[in-house]
Design a protein around this motif. Structure first.
Motif, PDB file in Angstrom:
ATOM      1  N   LYS A 282       0.889  -1.157   0.000  1.00  0.00           N
ATOM      2  CA  LYS A 282       0.000   0.000   0.000  1.00  0.00           C
ATOM      3  C   LYS A 282       0.925   1.203   0.000  1.00  0.00           C
ATOM      4  CE  LYS A 282      -3.535   2.350   2.840  1.00  0.00           C
ATOM      5  NZ  LYS A 282      -4.561   2.197   3.883  1.00  0.00           N
ATOM      6  N   GLU A 393     -16.666  -4.132   7.104  1.00  0.00           N
ATOM      7  CA  GLU A 393     -16.423  -2.775   7.583  1.00  0.00           C
ATOM      8  C   GLU A 393     -17.624  -1.852   7.395  1.00  0.00           C
ATOM      9  OE1 GLU A 393     -12.958  -0.918   5.886  1.00  0.00           O
ATOM     10  OE2 GLU A 393     -13.369   0.992   6.849  1.00  0.00           O
ATOM     11  N   TYR A 394     -18.146  -1.828   6.184  1.00  0.00           N
ATOM     12  CA  TYR A 394     -19.276  -0.931   5.884  1.00  0.00           C
ATOM     13  C   TYR A 394     -20.587  -1.702   5.739  1.00  0.00           C
ATOM     14  CZ  TYR A 394     -15.708   2.600   4.837  1.00  0.00           C
ATOM     15  OH  TYR A 394     -14.652   3.477   4.904  1.00  0.00           O
TER      16      TYR A 394
HETATM   17  C1  GCU Z   1     -10.373   1.653   4.195  1.00  0.00           C
HETATM   18  C2  GCU Z   1     -10.270   1.318   5.642  1.00  0.00           C
HETATM   19  C3  GCU Z   1      -8.876   1.496   6.149  1.00  0.00           C
HETATM   20  C4  GCU Z   1      -7.904   0.711   5.264  1.00  0.00           C
HETATM   21  C5  GCU Z   1      -8.076   1.120   3.830  1.00  0.00           C
HETATM   22  C6  GCU Z   1      -7.272   0.302   2.853  1.00  0.00           C
HETATM   23  O1  GCU Z   1     -10.206   3.026   4.007  1.00  0.00           O
HETATM   24  O2  GCU Z   1     -11.161   2.111   6.386  1.00  0.00           O
HETATM   25  O3  GCU Z   1      -8.847   1.039   7.461  1.00  0.00           O
HETATM   26  O4  GCU Z   1      -6.602   0.901   5.665  1.00  0.00           O
HETATM   27  O5  GCU Z   1      -9.406   0.961   3.456  1.00  0.00           O
HETATM   28  O6  GCU Z   1      -7.871  -0.516   2.160  1.00  0.00           O
HETATM   29  O7  GCU Z   1      -6.084   0.451   2.741  1.00  0.00           O
END
Ligand code: GCU
Length: 679
Positions: A282, A393-394
């Motif tokens: 990331k 999460e959502y």
């Molecule tokens: C979302 C999530 C984060 C995560 C991010 C990602 O925004 O809320 O907690 O780090 O996705 O996929 O990197």
């Protein structure tokens, strides 16, 4: 009784009645060839399963005359007919045959890993009480990479974890007792998962050191456990590692000393873990370091790592969740939905062959309803995989019930038309459209150290379904749910039909009481559970609904909006660009419309909002009734767990229903046609 929660779909419930004897006879003796670590775990699994289900301990031999013969193609070569040999030779490494021939049952895999999948398939069929003496199955996975991403941190917390703490880490250390990791590996292998990244994509200070001698010996232990279940281990890395670990002055991907640093580092990792899979990255996303700092692009960044990994056949899984997370809400030109495509599409052709771009299923972030990301399939010369989120999460955070397989199926079935009719996401990520060397599906895992792994017992179905669907996307949501229910709760027709109905309607129910018509968000900032309609409206995250007294929705059209619709191929581009052709359920994602705008179902937008929200709440009450009707048919621990969660879900649904209806009534001043209570 708590045990039952723990074993998820590998319950191996005791079998009785007329089936028992037939199965017992078959399993008296099992010939199991070979002695690799995978063959060892096959033996272990057979012993557990057969003992529990059939109350016998099978004699494990290498006698080729045994009723059941299990092995790979090389080991069984002499036993097989030519036709079968050819069939298996034409398969991928993970393919297997499972068939009955002249009083013997064969499980033949192209490799040991394939034999493991074949064995789990056989055990599943017994759990489902299928007849075995007519079997003639030939299977291989549709997707090459079938991956889970753990978002676990070394302190034991899990980013977006809703099932307790990590099973990998505790209080700043890798867990000493790794038995739970082994069980997790069993579960994953049983559904065909073949890759796992074991730390959060946000790689914090201490986790940056996972790729050093401080942690590698123990990570090797974890890798060995997963490896013996055919699951390859990956690590998320910090792009700025050379600075953080060895105090280099830069992490610029084009600087020779940085390249050399990564090359040495990768060698060190493979010295410890020869079966290592590679890196998940990331970068330049939500404040994580990346190549942008040095004025380099994502291809520069990914390729530098890819070069270091290439000699070992390692892969770079580079995430495309790249957008401006410090947007000014006043700025109406920037559109977060556009970001991934705008960043990556121009780089097509520049990535090395061992780089795979990992793209979230939608352009925003795992909302209950989003269009499919237009980036998927748009890069012909760059390996791609899709990313789903099993963690809810959502979608209710494993407090609310939301069976996600139907959502994922809709995504996979979406026709991008990129190469004409039938260019579905399913075919793209399977590598059947563009000549991708690597492709597949990844997802954020939903497990933690709760006794039942997933917080909500019924959320186990999402993990199960994710694996099954990834192996074979043509399986139906219903078929997958049925398999899961029978293996998890035993064969009971009433229970099966009630739970099936609950699962299959749950996504729609969740959508009914939360953000309407694809507009998304409206959640409590930060935690993302519960309603807060304007919570993200004046924030920097690029997640707006633009509701005013006249209307609601985001104009993403070519003519008057952000032009996001242009990222799709025709006819999707035109379909989405016009409110008259745009599907209702995505209307507010693409268009800003008046509250009295009439949907294709004949209702106005505002009346639709009122109706779905009242309905959603009622549907949750029904879910509770349905579950309560099963009290005498389910063990207490699992029954209570779901009962409690459904009560929380009703509270949540009520809050959403009342806040959404009240908010839009106050904004619009338009009465509910049915005069229900709005505050
Ligand atoms: C979302 C999530 C984060 C995560 C991010 C990602 O925004 O809320 O907690 O780090 O996705 O996929 O990197």
């Amino acid at each position: 009784m708590k045990e039952k929660m723990y074993h998820m779909w590998l319950q191996y419930n005791s079998i009785d009645g007329p089936d028992l004897q037939a199965y017992q006879k078959l399993f008296e003796e099992v010939a199991l060839m070979g002695s690799s670590s995978i063959m060892e775990v096959i033996k272990e699994e057979l012993n557990i399963a057969i003992k529990n289900m059939l109350h016998i301990s099978p004699k494990i031999t290498t006698n080729q005359k045994a009723k059941i013969v299990i092995g790979n193609i090389n080991q069984l070569n002499e036993l097989l007919e030519n036709k079968k040999k050819q069939e298996i030779e034409s398969m991928s490494n993970e393919g297997y045959l499972l068939y009955f021939f002249e009083e013997q049952l064969y499980v033949v895999g192209k490799t040991d890993q394939a034999v493991l999948y074949g064995t789990f398939h056989l055990l599943r069929l017994i759990q489902l009480r299928r007849t075995l003496n007519t079997l003639n199955i030939s299977e291989q996975p549709t997707n090459q990479l079938r991956m889970l991403n753990q978002w676990d941190n070394l302190d034991g917390s899990i980013e977006r974890g809703y099932s307790g703490n990590s099973i990998f880490y505790e209080a700043g250390k890798i867990v000493r007792d790794k038995s739970r990791l082994k069980d997790y590996a069993r579960f994953l292998a049983s559904i065909g998962i073949n890759a796992i990244s074991i730390n959060n994509v946000n790689v914090w200070e201490e986790e940056t050191f996972f790729i050093t001698e401080k942690y590698l010996p123990e990570i090797k232990e974890i890798s060995d456990i997963f490896h013996s279940y055919g699951v390859q281990l990956f690590l998320s890395i910090n792009f700025a590692s050379p600075i953080a670990i060895d105090h280099l002055e830069t992490a610029d991907p084009l600087q020779p000393e940085v390249m050399q640093w990564w090359s040495n580092k990768v060698k060190e990792i493979y010295d410890y873990i020869p079966t290592f899979g590679g890196f998940v990255v990331k970068a330049d996303s939500e404040h994580r370091p990346g190549p942008f700092t040095y004025d380099r692009d994502h291809a520069d960044g990914a390729n530098m790592l890819a070069e270091a990994l290439a000699p070992y056949d390692g892969k770079v899984i580079w995430r495309c969740f790249v957008y401006n997370c410090v947007q000014d809400w006043r700025d109406r030109n920037t559109d977060r939905a556009r970001a991934a495509y705008d960043h990556f599409k121009p780089l097509d052709g520049r990535f090395h062959p061992n780089v795979i771009l990992q793209i979230k299923n939608g352009p925003m972030d795992f909302q209950v309803r989003e269009p499919v990301s237009p980036l998927i399939g748009a890069m012909e010369k760059t390996n791609q995989m899709i990313e789903f989120q099993v963690a809810q999460e959502y979608t209710g955070q494993q407090k609310d019930l939301c069976y996600l397989i139907p959502q994922w199926k809709e995504v996979l079935e979406f026709d991008t038309h990129i190469k004409g009719v039938g260019t579905t996401i399913e075919k793209i990520v399977a590598g059947n459209i563009h000549p991708y060397r690597y492709s597949g599906i990844a997802a954020v895992s939903n497990i933690g150290n709760d006794q039942n792994w997933t917080g909500h017992t019924l959320a186990q179905a999402n993990l199960y379904g994710y694996g099954r669907l990834t192996w074979n996307p043509s399986l139906g949501s219903e078929e997958i749910a049925k398999e899961w229910i029978i293996q998890t709760f035993g064969k009971n027709a009433n229970l099966e039909s009630v739970i099936l109905e609950m699962l299959l309607e749950s996504w729609e129910i969740y959508e009914n009481y939360t953000a309407p018509l694809g507009v998304g968000w409206m959640v409590t900032p930060g935690i993302h559970y519960g309603p807060n309609i304007d919570g993200y409206e004046y924030s920097r995250w690029g997640t707006y609904h633009f509701a005013d007294r006249d209307g609601i929705g985001v104009d993403r059209t070519k003519e008057t909006g952000t032009g996001y619709t242009e990222q799709y191929a025709e006819p999707n581009k035109s379909v989405y660009n016009s409110p008259t052709t745009c599907p209702d359920d995505l209307l507010l994602f693409f268009h800003h419309v008046p509250y009295k705008y009439t949907l294709k179902n004949g209702k106005t937008v505002i009346q639709h909002i009122y109706d779905t929200h009242f309905k959603g709440l009622e549907q949750v009450k029904e879910l509770r009734k349905k579950w309560n009707s099963l009290e005498s048919e389910i063990d207490d621990a699992r029954f209570e767990n779901v009962r409690e969660r459904l009560a929380l879900q009703e509270d949540n649904a009520r809050e959403w229903c009342d806040q959404i209806n009240t908010y839009f009534y106050r904004k619009s001043g338009i009465q509910d046609q049915h005069q229900r209570t709005i505050y």
